[in-house]
Design an enzyme around this catalytic site. Sequence first.
Site, PDB file in Angstrom:
ATOM      1  N   GLN A  12      -3.726  -0.812   5.505  1.00  0.00           N
ATOM      2  CA  GLN A  12      -4.726  -1.634   6.170  1.00  0.00           C
ATOM      3  C   GLN A  12      -4.487  -3.110   5.879  1.00  0.00           C
ATOM      4  O   GLN A  12      -4.088  -3.477   4.785  1.00  0.00           O
ATOM      5  CB  GLN A  12      -6.103  -1.227   5.654  1.00  0.00           C
ATOM      6  CG  GLN A  12      -7.200  -1.474   6.655  1.00  0.00           C
ATOM      7  CD  GLN A  12      -8.455  -0.700   6.307  1.00  0.00           C
ATOM      8  OE1 GLN A  12      -8.378   0.388   5.790  1.00  0.00           O
ATOM      9  NE2 GLN A  12      -9.601  -1.253   6.598  1.00  0.00           N
ATOM     10  N   SER A  92      -0.992   3.270   0.658  1.00  0.00           N
ATOM     11  CA  SER A  92      -2.394   3.662   0.893  1.00  0.00           C
ATOM     12  C   SER A  92      -2.511   4.398   2.230  1.00  0.00           C
ATOM     13  O   SER A  92      -1.977   5.488   2.377  1.00  0.00           O
ATOM     14  CB  SER A  92      -3.314   2.438   0.813  1.00  0.00           C
ATOM     15  OG  SER A  92      -4.664   2.825   0.834  1.00  0.00           O
ATOM     16  N   LEU A  93      -3.153   3.800   3.227  1.00  0.00           N
ATOM     17  CA  LEU A  93      -3.251   4.423   4.556  1.00  0.00           C
ATOM     18  C   LEU A  93      -1.873   4.831   5.075  1.00  0.00           C
ATOM     19  O   LEU A  93      -1.719   5.869   5.731  1.00  0.00           O
ATOM     20  CB  LEU A  93      -3.905   3.439   5.536  1.00  0.00           C
ATOM     21  CG  LEU A  93      -3.777   3.773   7.018  1.00  0.00           C
ATOM     22  CD1 LEU A  93      -4.596   4.995   7.382  1.00  0.00           C
ATOM     23  CD2 LEU A  93      -4.170   2.571   7.872  1.00  0.00           C
ATOM     24  N   ARG A 117     -11.629   9.057   7.319  1.00  0.00           N
ATOM     25  CA  ARG A 117     -11.354   8.420   6.015  1.00  0.00           C
ATOM     26  C   ARG A 117     -11.895   6.994   6.005  1.00  0.00           C
ATOM     27  O   ARG A 117     -12.525   6.563   5.045  1.00  0.00           O
ATOM     28  CB  ARG A 117      -9.843   8.426   5.763  1.00  0.00           C
ATOM     29  CG  ARG A 117      -9.390   7.756   4.458  1.00  0.00           C
ATOM     30  CD  ARG A 117      -7.864   7.823   4.369  1.00  0.00           C
ATOM     31  NE  ARG A 117      -7.296   7.293   3.142  1.00  0.00           N
ATOM     32  CZ  ARG A 117      -6.858   6.050   2.988  1.00  0.00           C
ATOM     33  NH1 ARG A 117      -6.922   5.181   4.002  1.00  0.00           N
ATOM     34  NH2 ARG A 117      -6.339   5.660   1.830  1.00  0.00           N
ATOM     35  N   HIS A 201      -9.976   1.769  -3.868  1.00  0.00           N
ATOM     36  CA  HIS A 201      -9.098   2.189  -4.969  1.00  0.00           C
ATOM     37  C   HIS A 201      -9.741   1.972  -6.342  1.00  0.00           C
ATOM     38  O   HIS A 201      -9.076   1.582  -7.300  1.00  0.00           O
ATOM     39  CB  HIS A 201      -7.719   1.525  -4.861  1.00  0.00           C
ATOM     40  CG  HIS A 201      -7.002   1.914  -3.599  1.00  0.00           C
ATOM     41  ND1 HIS A 201      -6.539   3.205  -3.383  1.00  0.00           N
ATOM     42  CD2 HIS A 201      -6.719   1.209  -2.475  1.00  0.00           C
ATOM     43  CE1 HIS A 201      -6.001   3.255  -2.173  1.00  0.00           C
ATOM     44  NE2 HIS A 201      -6.096   2.073  -1.608  1.00  0.00           N
ATOM     45  N   GLN A 250      -6.372   9.517  -3.915  1.00  0.00           N
ATOM     46  CA  GLN A 250      -5.714   8.279  -3.483  1.00  0.00           C
ATOM     47  C   GLN A 250      -6.702   7.170  -3.121  1.00  0.00           C
ATOM     48  O   GLN A 250      -6.424   5.996  -3.371  1.00  0.00           O
ATOM     49  CB  GLN A 250      -4.801   8.615  -2.289  1.00  0.00           C
ATOM     50  CG  GLN A 250      -3.831   7.534  -1.913  1.00  0.00           C
ATOM     51  CD  GLN A 250      -3.816   7.329  -0.418  1.00  0.00           C
ATOM     52  OE1 GLN A 250      -4.849   7.319   0.233  1.00  0.00           O
ATOM     53  NE2 GLN A 250      -2.647   7.146   0.128  1.00  0.00           N
TER      54      GLN A 250
END
Length: 312
Positions: A12, A92-93, A117, A201, A250
């Site tokens: 992102q 991440s994503l 998500r 996170h 995650q």
Amino acid sequence: MDRKTAFIFAGQGSQYVGMGKELYQHNDVSRAVFDLADQELGYSLSGLCFNGPKEELDKTEHTQPAILTVSVAAARALMDQGINPDLTAGFSLGEYSALVLSGVLPFEAAVKLVRNRGRYMQEAVSQGVGGMAAVLGLETSGVEKACLAAESLGIVRIANYNCPGQVVISGENKALEAASARAMELGAKRVIPLEVSGPFHTGLLEPAARKLADELAGIEFSDPRIPVISNVTADYMADKSAVKELLPQQVMRSVLWEMSFRKMLADGVDTFVELGPGSVLKGFARKIDKNVKVLNVEDPASLEAVVKYFND
């Protein structure tokens, strides 16, 4: 020549209005990915990618499927030219694009999963409770000290290990401000607040992790056909059950990107291709190893250049 190639995918923040438009117009394989996304989501995600408005594209629940779609569209266009990765990873994503590419889950399931998500992440923490900031020019140990110094004020921790001299911290506002100030005292060149909707996170995202785990339980996964490195462990995901276990973690654990990248280098990768909007991972790569070869594909011109490089 023999190359060992990794496909890598950004997360992102790499989105922009117009991303993927030329791929859609000029590449049948890419167009099919966008059409499938529109069909699965029940609205014109492609229109949002190509024309905006930016404030809608920047909403987490739109951003996540949009970046996934552009990334997979670029990857499939490159693979259609006979160029395939030896291993893959995503930030991440971006890990979801890597998992689609490796055959762990179908794109149709992934595009709906990342939309949810995004929603779960937005809903986990009320707007304005916390945020994230990039700390530049300070050793990681110094950033860890800054977070420790502020933890009496609330949750704050390192969220992203991007590359040497650049890590991102995340947490509740007061603790984040105190850690940012302490980082400057310890010698950081700059601390830049990020435009994000929450303290991603960190443990504050536990409600999102739980919802994600519930949703993953109902999705059919396959074992990876191409090795995938996890953000959580900076090591390979052994099988489909490991993937299901790691994905919920995650959203609330640190992104070990620098460690993941070094793992790929240690395993002999000499060529990286960043697929999808922008080239943020290319910048991180140069700071980890200035001699590394990193290409990127986000439109027909860059696709052509990468195909030419591999065929020369």
